[in-house]
Design a protein around this motif. Structure first.
Motif, PDB file in Angstrom:
ATOM      1  N   GLN A 131       0.856  -1.176   0.000  1.00  0.00           N
ATOM      2  CA  GLN A 131       0.000   0.000   0.000  1.00  0.00           C
ATOM      3  C   GLN A 131       0.902   1.238   0.000  1.00  0.00           C
ATOM      4  O   GLN A 131       1.807   1.353   0.822  1.00  0.00           O
ATOM      5  CB  GLN A 131      -0.922   0.018   1.226  1.00  0.00           C
ATOM      6  N   PHE A 168      -3.517  -0.272  -4.999  1.00  0.00           N
ATOM      7  CA  PHE A 168      -2.538  -0.233  -3.917  1.00  0.00           C
ATOM      8  C   PHE A 168      -2.231   1.201  -3.469  1.00  0.00           C
ATOM      9  O   PHE A 168      -1.216   1.444  -2.808  1.00  0.00           O
ATOM     10  CB  PHE A 168      -1.249  -0.944  -4.336  1.00  0.00           C
ATOM     11  N   VAL A 201      -3.721   2.576   6.547  1.00  0.00           N
ATOM     12  CA  VAL A 201      -3.402   1.212   6.123  1.00  0.00           C
ATOM     13  C   VAL A 201      -2.834   0.492   7.337  1.00  0.00           C
ATOM     14  O   VAL A 201      -2.296   1.119   8.251  1.00  0.00           O
ATOM     15  CB  VAL A 201      -2.400   1.181   4.943  1.00  0.00           C
TER      16      VAL A 201
END
Length: 392
Positions: free
Chosen positions: A108, A270, A326
């Motif tokens: 990510q 991502f 994230v």
């Protein structure tokens, strides 16, 4: 991630080998790293590597498609430097190692910069891991040392005499990255010069070496330009914003153009959703986001748990972003059966006549804390700090 290599590494690991690793690095660099070196590299699969490359290539394509005017908006008015270039010489991109909703490990995007990182150090670091643990050579970066050196030399020194090329930093001996400066000097034959020692005559810049004034024709710039205002009583003969007869590697304007400023503009599976603070929609929940100032370095000013009270109190909201949180997945097992989290930075160079940048090396950071910053870890933690990723 690659059980075979993790198992073998943990079996072979010892404090003696860790000290050997650090001693070799100090010997090669002429100084010990001023940052914590992790006891372990990161082992990641080729499948994960291909996800990293796919995301990076998509991001590069999106940036290339952006109008120059969009990128110029990122440069604060008081930080504009003359003689901008069409593209940066460096491109670095940080990804967290995370877990998706379906349980697969995926990258990510965390951050991106057109600013050089520890290129020389990371290559030596990777090679040193292989010296201490020879079995790692079978999954090392396939780029030979000489090829790596030639790429950097062509980019930074170009056709100039190395004595007319400098690595520019502010008080370099005080920087945590000093070992990288020394290794860069050894690799390229150039000198590291403090900004306070640069002399200016007309449009020409000089530095002194053994009593001689030597003209500076190319600057490998390592100064974080917007941090200069925070240094008290700083006196220099040369201001970045003046027009001078030098070639910047890379031009300081790119520090702002490729930065957190781009995060709200990028789209990819991502790439976590991001907003400029002044454009944050009411239907989004603040609890799901991290607050980041646009212009800060090494994680300063990042708020992992912003509140409405905090965001409302910020006056220059256009200089902040909110990035969807994230969650780093702890997958890097240490010798005690505990697990570290990590992020990985891809280190690209971008030659002036190339359509796309070239990936040279990577930089890993491992942690057991909430932020991937060594300062936040417990003192006795292991498998934390600067690292390097091997893909197999």
């Amino acid at each position: 991630m690659i059980p075979k290599y993790r198992k073998q590494y943990n079996q072979e690991f010892s404090d003696e080998k860790y000290n050997q690793l650090k001693n070799i690095l100090a010997e090669k660099g002429g100084t010990a790293p001023a940052f914590r070196v992790s006891e372990s590299p990161m082992f990641l699969t080729k499948e994960f590597e291909s996800k990293l490359i796919d995301a990076s290539e998509s991001i590069i394509s999106q940036i290339k498609a952006m109008p120059a005017e969009t990128l110029r908006k990122a440069i604060p008015d008081n930080c504009r430097v003359p003689n901008d270039t069409d593209q940066p010489h460096f491109f670095t991109i940080d990804f967290g190692v995370c877990k998706s909703e379906d349980g697969t490990i995926e990258p990510q995007l965390i951050e991106l910069q057109a600013f050089p990182s520890l290129y020389a150090f990371q290559k030596v670091y990777e090679e040193t891991y292989c010296e201490v643990y020879p079995f790692l050579s079978e999954i090392r970066n396939p780029m030979p040392h000489e090829t790596f050196k030639n790429y950097l030399k062509e980019l930074i020194v170009g056709d100039e005499n190395p004595e007319n090329v400098i690595l520019l930093e502010i008080f370099p001996e005080k920087q945590k990255t000093a070992i990288d400066f020394v290794l860069t000097e050894k690799l390229l034959g150039i000198k590291t010069v403090c900004l306070t020692k640069v002399k200016k005559e007309g449009k020409k810049l000089y530095y002194e070496n053994n009593g001689r004034l030597i003209e500076i024709k190319r600057i490998y710039n390592r100064v974080i330009f917007d941090e200069l205002d925070n240094i008290p009583d700083l006196t220099t003969e040369f201001d970045f914003r003046e027009e001078v007869d030098v070639k910047w590697i890379t031009h300081p304007n790119w520090f702002f153009k490729i930065s957190k400023f781009l995060l709200p503009l990028l789209k990819h599976q991502f790439v976590p959703k991001s907003y400029f603070l002044h454009e944050f929609p009411e239907n989004e929940n603040l609890e799901n986001f991290v607050l980041k100032p646009l212009f800060s370095f090494a994680g300063s000013g990042v708020n992992l748990n912003p509140t409405k009270e905090i965001t409302d109190s910020i006056e220059d909201k256009e200089n902040y972003i909110l990035q969807r949180k994230v969650y780093y997945e702890p997958i890097f097992e240490d010798i005690n059966g505990d697990f570290s989290k990590a992020e990985i930075r891809l280190l690209y160079i971008w030659r002036e006549n190339d359509e796309r940048p070239i990936l040279l090396e990577n930089l890993g950071r491992m942690t057991k804390a909430a932020m991937v910053n060594v300062d936040f870890n417990k003192k006795d933690a292991i498998w934390i700090g600067s690292s390097n990723a091997f893909f197999g």
